[in-house]
Design a protein around this motif. Structure first.
Motif, PDB file in Angstrom:
ATOM      1  N   VAL A 145      40.449  61.333  35.493  1.00  0.00           N
ATOM      2  CA  VAL A 145      39.492  60.511  36.240  1.00  0.00           C
ATOM      3  C   VAL A 145      39.758  59.027  36.017  1.00  0.00           C
ATOM      4  N   LEU A 146      40.220  58.680  34.828  1.00  0.00           N
ATOM      5  CA  LEU A 146      40.425  57.248  34.548  1.00  0.00           C
ATOM      6  C   LEU A 146      41.539  56.656  35.408  1.00  0.00           C
ATOM      7  N   PRO A 147      42.765  57.219  35.363  1.00  0.00           N
ATOM      8  CA  PRO A 147      43.790  56.655  36.247  1.00  0.00           C
ATOM      9  C   PRO A 147      43.414  56.753  37.717  1.00  0.00           C
ATOM     10  N   PHE A 148      42.657  57.800  38.071  1.00  0.00           N
ATOM     11  CA  PHE A 148      42.243  57.941  39.463  1.00  0.00           C
ATOM     12  C   PHE A 148      41.368  56.765  39.878  1.00  0.00           C
ATOM     13  N   GLN A 149      40.372  56.457  39.035  1.00  0.00           N
ATOM     14  CA  GLN A 149      39.473  55.355  39.374  1.00  0.00           C
ATOM     15  C   GLN A 149      40.200  54.013  39.355  1.00  0.00           C
ATOM     16  N   VAL A 150      41.081  53.842  38.368  1.00  0.00           N
ATOM     17  CA  VAL A 150      41.784  52.557  38.286  1.00  0.00           C
ATOM     18  C   VAL A 150      42.707  52.400  39.493  1.00  0.00           C
ATOM     19  N   GLY A 152      41.997  53.389  42.370  1.00  0.00           N
ATOM     20  CA  GLY A 152      41.100  52.898  43.409  1.00  0.00           C
ATOM     21  C   GLY A 152      40.915  51.401  43.308  1.00  0.00           C
ATOM     22  N   LEU A 153      40.776  50.897  42.073  1.00  0.00           N
ATOM     23  CA  LEU A 153      40.615  49.448  41.890  1.00  0.00           C
ATOM     24  C   LEU A 153      41.876  48.711  42.332  1.00  0.00           C
ATOM     25  N   ILE A 154      43.047  49.322  42.048  1.00  0.00           N
ATOM     26  CA  ILE A 154      44.298  48.675  42.463  1.00  0.00           C
ATOM     27  C   ILE A 154      44.319  48.528  43.980  1.00  0.00           C
ATOM     28  N   LEU A 155      43.895  49.580  44.681  1.00  0.00           N
ATOM     29  CA  LEU A 155      43.869  49.497  46.143  1.00  0.00           C
ATOM     30  C   LEU A 155      42.879  48.431  46.596  1.00  0.00           C
ATOM     31  N   LEU A 156      41.749  48.325  45.870  1.00  0.00           N
ATOM     32  CA  LEU A 156      40.765  47.296  46.230  1.00  0.00           C
ATOM     33  C   LEU A 156      41.381  45.907  46.075  1.00  0.00           C
ATOM     34  N   VAL A 157      42.104  45.703  44.959  1.00  0.00           N
ATOM     35  CA  VAL A 157      42.733  44.395  44.739  1.00  0.00           C
ATOM     36  C   VAL A 157      43.758  44.129  45.837  1.00  0.00           C
ATOM     37  N   ALA A 158      44.500  45.170  46.229  1.00  0.00           N
ATOM     38  CA  ALA A 158      45.483  44.987  47.293  1.00  0.00           C
ATOM     39  C   ALA A 158      44.799  44.541  48.572  1.00  0.00           C
ATOM     40  N   MET A 159      43.633  45.126  48.836  1.00  0.00           N
ATOM     41  CA  MET A 159      42.916  44.770  50.057  1.00  0.00           C
ATOM     42  C   MET A 159      42.415  43.331  49.982  1.00  0.00           C
ATOM     43  N   ILE A 160      41.812  42.981  48.834  1.00  0.00           N
ATOM     44  CA  ILE A 160      41.348  41.593  48.673  1.00  0.00           C
ATOM     45  C   ILE A 160      42.527  40.648  48.853  1.00  0.00           C
ATOM     46  N   GLY A 161      43.663  41.002  48.228  1.00  0.00           N
ATOM     47  CA  GLY A 161      44.839  40.137  48.308  1.00  0.00           C
ATOM     48  C   GLY A 161      45.281  39.944  49.740  1.00  0.00           C
ATOM     49  N   ALA A 162      45.337  41.039  50.493  1.00  0.00           N
ATOM     50  CA  ALA A 162      45.774  40.924  51.891  1.00  0.00           C
ATOM     51  C   ALA A 162      44.840  40.015  52.668  1.00  0.00           C
ATOM     52  N   ILE A 163      43.543  40.145  52.405  1.00  0.00           N
ATOM     53  CA  ILE A 163      42.587  39.313  53.143  1.00  0.00           C
ATOM     54  C   ILE A 163      42.720  37.856  52.721  1.00  0.00           C
ATOM     55  N   VAL A 164      42.794  37.634  51.404  1.00  0.00           N
ATOM     56  CA  VAL A 164      42.865  36.259  50.896  1.00  0.00           C
ATOM     57  C   VAL A 164      44.085  35.550  51.455  1.00  0.00           C
ATOM     58  N   LEU A 165      45.206  36.253  51.499  1.00  0.00           N
ATOM     59  CA  LEU A 165      46.446  35.575  51.872  1.00  0.00           C
ATOM     60  C   LEU A 165      46.617  35.428  53.378  1.00  0.00           C
ATOM     61  N   THR A 166      45.869  36.188  54.166  1.00  0.00           N
ATOM     62  CA  THR A 166      46.145  36.119  55.603  1.00  0.00           C
ATOM     63  C   THR A 166      44.961  35.707  56.455  1.00  0.00           C
ATOM     64  N   LEU A 167      43.750  35.965  56.015  1.00  0.00           N
ATOM     65  CA  LEU A 167      42.612  35.698  56.908  1.00  0.00           C
ATOM     66  C   LEU A 167      42.362  34.199  57.030  1.00  0.00           C
ATOM     67  N   ARG A 168      42.352  33.720  58.225  1.00  0.00           N
ATOM     68  CA  ARG A 168      42.046  32.318  58.465  1.00  0.00           C
ATOM     69  C   ARG A 168      40.860  32.236  59.395  1.00  0.00           C
ATOM     70  N   VAL A 169      39.972  31.304  59.113  1.00  0.00           N
ATOM     71  CA  VAL A 169      38.856  31.082  60.023  1.00  0.00           C
ATOM     72  C   VAL A 169      39.302  30.049  61.040  1.00  0.00           C
ATOM     73  N   ARG A 170      39.409  30.440  62.281  1.00  0.00           N
ATOM     74  CA  ARG A 170      39.844  29.497  63.313  1.00  0.00           C
ATOM     75  C   ARG A 170      38.613  28.942  64.007  1.00  0.00           C
ATOM     76  N   PRO A 171      38.546  27.617  64.134  1.00  0.00           N
ATOM     77  CA  PRO A 171      37.396  27.067  64.848  1.00  0.00           C
ATOM     78  C   PRO A 171      37.512  27.425  66.327  1.00  0.00           C
TER      79      PRO A 171
ATOM     80  N   ALA B  13      32.333  50.911  27.834  1.00  0.00           N
ATOM     81  CA  ALA B  13      31.352  50.068  28.515  1.00  0.00           C
ATOM     82  C   ALA B  13      31.891  48.701  28.923  1.00  0.00           C
ATOM     83  N   PRO B  14      32.687  48.005  28.068  1.00  0.00           N
ATOM     84  CA  PRO B  14      33.187  46.697  28.517  1.00  0.00           C
ATOM     85  C   PRO B  14      33.993  46.786  29.806  1.00  0.00           C
ATOM     86  N   GLU B  15      34.861  47.792  29.894  1.00  0.00           N
ATOM     87  CA  GLU B  15      35.669  47.939  31.100  1.00  0.00           C
ATOM     88  C   GLU B  15      34.789  48.257  32.311  1.00  0.00           C
ATOM     89  N   VAL B  16      33.803  49.132  32.086  1.00  0.00           N
ATOM     90  CA  VAL B  16      32.914  49.490  33.198  1.00  0.00           C
ATOM     91  C   VAL B  16      32.149  48.255  33.653  1.00  0.00           C
TER      92      VAL B  16
END
Lengths: 202, 488
Positions: A145-150, A152-171, B13-16
């Motif tokens: 469960v631990l590597p599985f959840q982590v 998931g976090l890696i994928l979340l970071v990848a998503m944030i990264g993609a948005i941060v590096l490419t999303l631009r607000v155009r007026p 807990a810290p990691e969570v």
């Protein structure tokens, strides 16, 4: 007999299509050969009795990743022929390093033998009465469960990264604002006028 | 069949807290209207402080293994996590001043840092190759994005891409090495690997495979601490990335990667330590030499600090090569002191502004003693400390490491270490010469950032460097206690 025939067929097509991936002139063809390579690798997994991994390979890699590659390759305005010409100058060095690695790996392949204790350490493959998927399901959310959840976090970071590096607000872009649309009152947008016949609305 | 154990979740807990907190902070950033950076950054600092406080108050006591032995919670992991959280707090507080008004003023910045910190927490607690890999990738991926965070700058994008490609290669080496180790031992779990490697004398040719796997893993880790010959990315990434990100890179990930190397060398690879020792010694010597000589010709402060960090990692590795308890505790002490000095140095650099940007060139500092005397003296103290001149903190770190090397009869390493320190002192003191004895450049004097928090961080780091001599034993005792359980 049939199994070994299938093994050699899948392996041969896999290696050939991998070769075409890097030698095809047209990048779209490369991606298509990559898909062929994925399918044959999936076939090899089926032969190993790992049908779950085989289907995941077909669904995720062919269905999602390779198609994404295809889109990217088609959208990019890059002359791959020029890129290849530039990278040609590194080929001798690459061949030397690759050759050294190959020799080392061949050496290791012949020298390798597992430790006496490895048999006891190694996790059992899927239990006999369970399917692959079932056996994976039993450990993925408990033991792993631990590597599985982590992951998931890696994928979340990848998503944030993609948005941060490419999303631009155009007026000046028009956006649909649902709350504005819902909050519109009748008086703001509808005007009722009595129109005299023959005069029209000003 | 194993069942999910809730006590394991309580134990980490810290990691969570970090994981849930970072996700909450992201929601805060998305929903806040305009200028979400400041509140999110401060809340991130708060989250890290709370996490570190929780770790401090819930001492490890006895060593615990959780999640089917995937993670290990011991004194060493606790101390390293406190270092990481502390370094991250300092780096983010320094960064707030720098990122406020640029394209980088986006709330994702602290959130990504927080995910990187979480990944590093998992790295220092890793007790399984799988946990090691996911922790490493979580932190690395966040760092790649941070390097390219200033997306309108070509140099930052180049730095991010370069870091990403080379980092991917190092991950590939790590995985290849892990698969070889797994192939031989039949397990990814550190304790089982150690038992398997120490039980049967590794039969002849197979030992090559195990060694190959081990060296591949150590190489991948050497990439993360930017030790020679895996240091190529460091100067380019340090120079290209925004200064606040460079500060974070120089301070925090090094600690996590070094902790992981210590964990690997004293844990799963301990039975093969005698084979690994020469490899580490070569890496240490090469890092010290490159760090000392390549830095001399640099004109950019960030490149100079990159080579300085390469050299410093070399000195730290000397403690590991010694392989004794004394060496390990000296290494931990060295890391702590290095971290504080780096915080101070980047603090000065980021507070001084040329045309609203952090200073980049060493020549920008010329005549600083006349225009900004306090900052010139602060940087001078830090540079003296970096070069290891007593009675400043940097001296004690180097002294402890070399003492451990001599005690372990690694005289050659100690001699090379002292000689390269002398060479390195030349370029540190060169900065002081530029500040005090060169005429200021034409044009207006350097401006100052108006961020009070950065000044507090700088002041704290200076106090540590100056007053360390009053209680040098306390840090040594902490380091010794933390590394007690590592060697059997």
């Amino acid at each position: 007999m049939i199994a070994s025939l299938a093994f050699y067929l899948f392996s041969f097509v896999l290696i050939m299509s991998a070769l075409f991936v890097i030698s095809a002139k047209n990048p779209v063809h490369s991606v298509l050969f990559l898909i062929l390579a994925f399918f044959n690798a999936a076939g090899l997994f089926v032969l190993l009795g790992a049908e779950f991994v085989a289907f995941i390979l077909a669904i995720v890699y062919v269905g999602a990743v390779a198609v994404l590659f295809l889109f990217v390759v088609m959208m990019l305005d890059v002359s791959f022929a020029d890129l290849r010409r530039e990278s040609m100058q590194y080929i001798p060095l690459g061949l030397v390093i690759g050759g050294i690695l190959l020799v080392e790996m061949a050496f290791m392949m012949f020298a390798w033998s597992p430790s006496m204790m490895a048999g006891g350490n190694i996790a059992a493959a899927a239990p006999k009465d369970l399917s692959n998927t079932h056996a994976l399901g039993q450990i993925l959310y408990t033991q792993y469960v631990l590597p599985f959840q982590v992951s998931g976090l890696i994928l979340l970071v990848a998503m944030i990264g993609a948005i941060v590096l490419t999303l631009r607000v155009r007026p000046g872009t028009l956006r649909q604002k649902i709350s504005d649309q819902v909050h519109v009152r009748r008086e703001d947008v509808v005007e009722v006028r009595k129109v005299q016949s023959g005069q029209g609305v000003e | 069949m194993t069942v999910f154990n809730f006590n394991d979740v309580v134990a980490i807990a810290p990691e969570v807290m970090l994981a849930v907190g970072s996700m909450l902070l992201m929601m805060v950033g998305v929903t806040a209207r305009g200028g979400a950076l400041k509140p999110v950054a401060l809340l991130t600092v708060f989250l890290w402080v709370v996490t570190a406080g929780y770790i401090c108050t819930h001492g490890a006591g006895e060593t615990m293994r959780v999640f089917e032995d995937m993670l290990v919670l011991d004194d060493f992991a606790q101390l390293m996590k406190i270092f990481i959280a502390g370094g991250a707090v300092a780096a983010l507080l320094l960064a707030v001043a720098d990122i406020d008004k640029t394209v980088m003023a986006r709330f994702e910045y602290p959130v990504l840092m927080s995910f990187a910190v979480l990944g590093m927490f998992l790295m220092v607690s890793a007790n399984d190759l799988l946990a090691l890999y996911v922790g490493l990738e979580l932190s690395a991926l966040s760092l790649y994005v941070l390097a390219a965070f200033d997306r309108n700058s070509t140099r930052a994008s180049e730095a991010g891409l370069k870091y990403f490609v080379l980092g991917a290669i190092s991950s590939g080496m790590l995985l290849f090495g892990a698969s070889l180790i797994y192939g031989y031992t039949g397990s990814t779990q550190f304790d089982v690997i150690q038992a398997t490697l120490s039980a049967g004398a590794v039969p002849g040719p197979s030992s090559v495979v195990v060694l190959f796997g081990m060296i591949l893993i150590v190489s991948a880790m050497a990439f993360k601490i930017s030790a020679v010959p895996f240091h190529m990315w460091t100067p380019d990434v340090y120079e290209g990335a925004p200064t606040s990100v460079t500060a974070f890179f120089a301070i925090v990930p090094k600690i996590a990667a070094m902790a992981l190397i210590i964990r690997l060398v004293t844990g799963p690879f301990e039975p093969l330590a005698s084979d690994l020792q020469p490899v580490l010694a070569i890496i240490a010597v090469a890092s010290m030499l490159v760090g000392a000589f390549a830095a001399i010709v640099q004109t950019s402060i960030k490149r100079l600090l990159a080579y300085s960090s390469i050299g410093n990692m070399g000195y730290a590795l000397v403690g590991l090569v010694a392989g004794t308890h004394l060496g390990l505790s000296a290494l931990v002490m060295y890391l702590a002191i290095y971290m504080v000095m780096t915080v101070g140095t980047f603090g000065v650099i980021m507070l001084l502004r040329r045309d609203g940007m952090a200073v980049e060139k060493i020549s920008d500092l010329s005549g600083l003693s006349k225009s900004r005397p306090y900052y010139a003296y602060a940087l001078a103290i830090l540079m003296f400390s970096m070069s290891g001149i007593p009675p400043l903190a940097g001296f004690f770190g180097k002294y402890a490491v070399f003492q451990a090397a001599v005690a372990a009869n690694a005289y050659v390493l100690a001699v090379i270490g002292v000689l390269t320190s002398v060479v390195a002192a030349w370029y540190y003191i060169n900065i002081i010469r530029v500040m005090f004895f060169e005429e200021p450049k034409e044009g207006e004097a350097l401006g100052l950032s108006s961020c009070p928090v950065s000044r507090i961080v700088l002041g704290a780091s200076l106090l540590f460097v100056l007053l360390f001599i009053l209680a040098p034993q306390s840090l040594a005792v902490i380091s010794a206690n933390a590394t007690n359980g590592l060697l059997k």
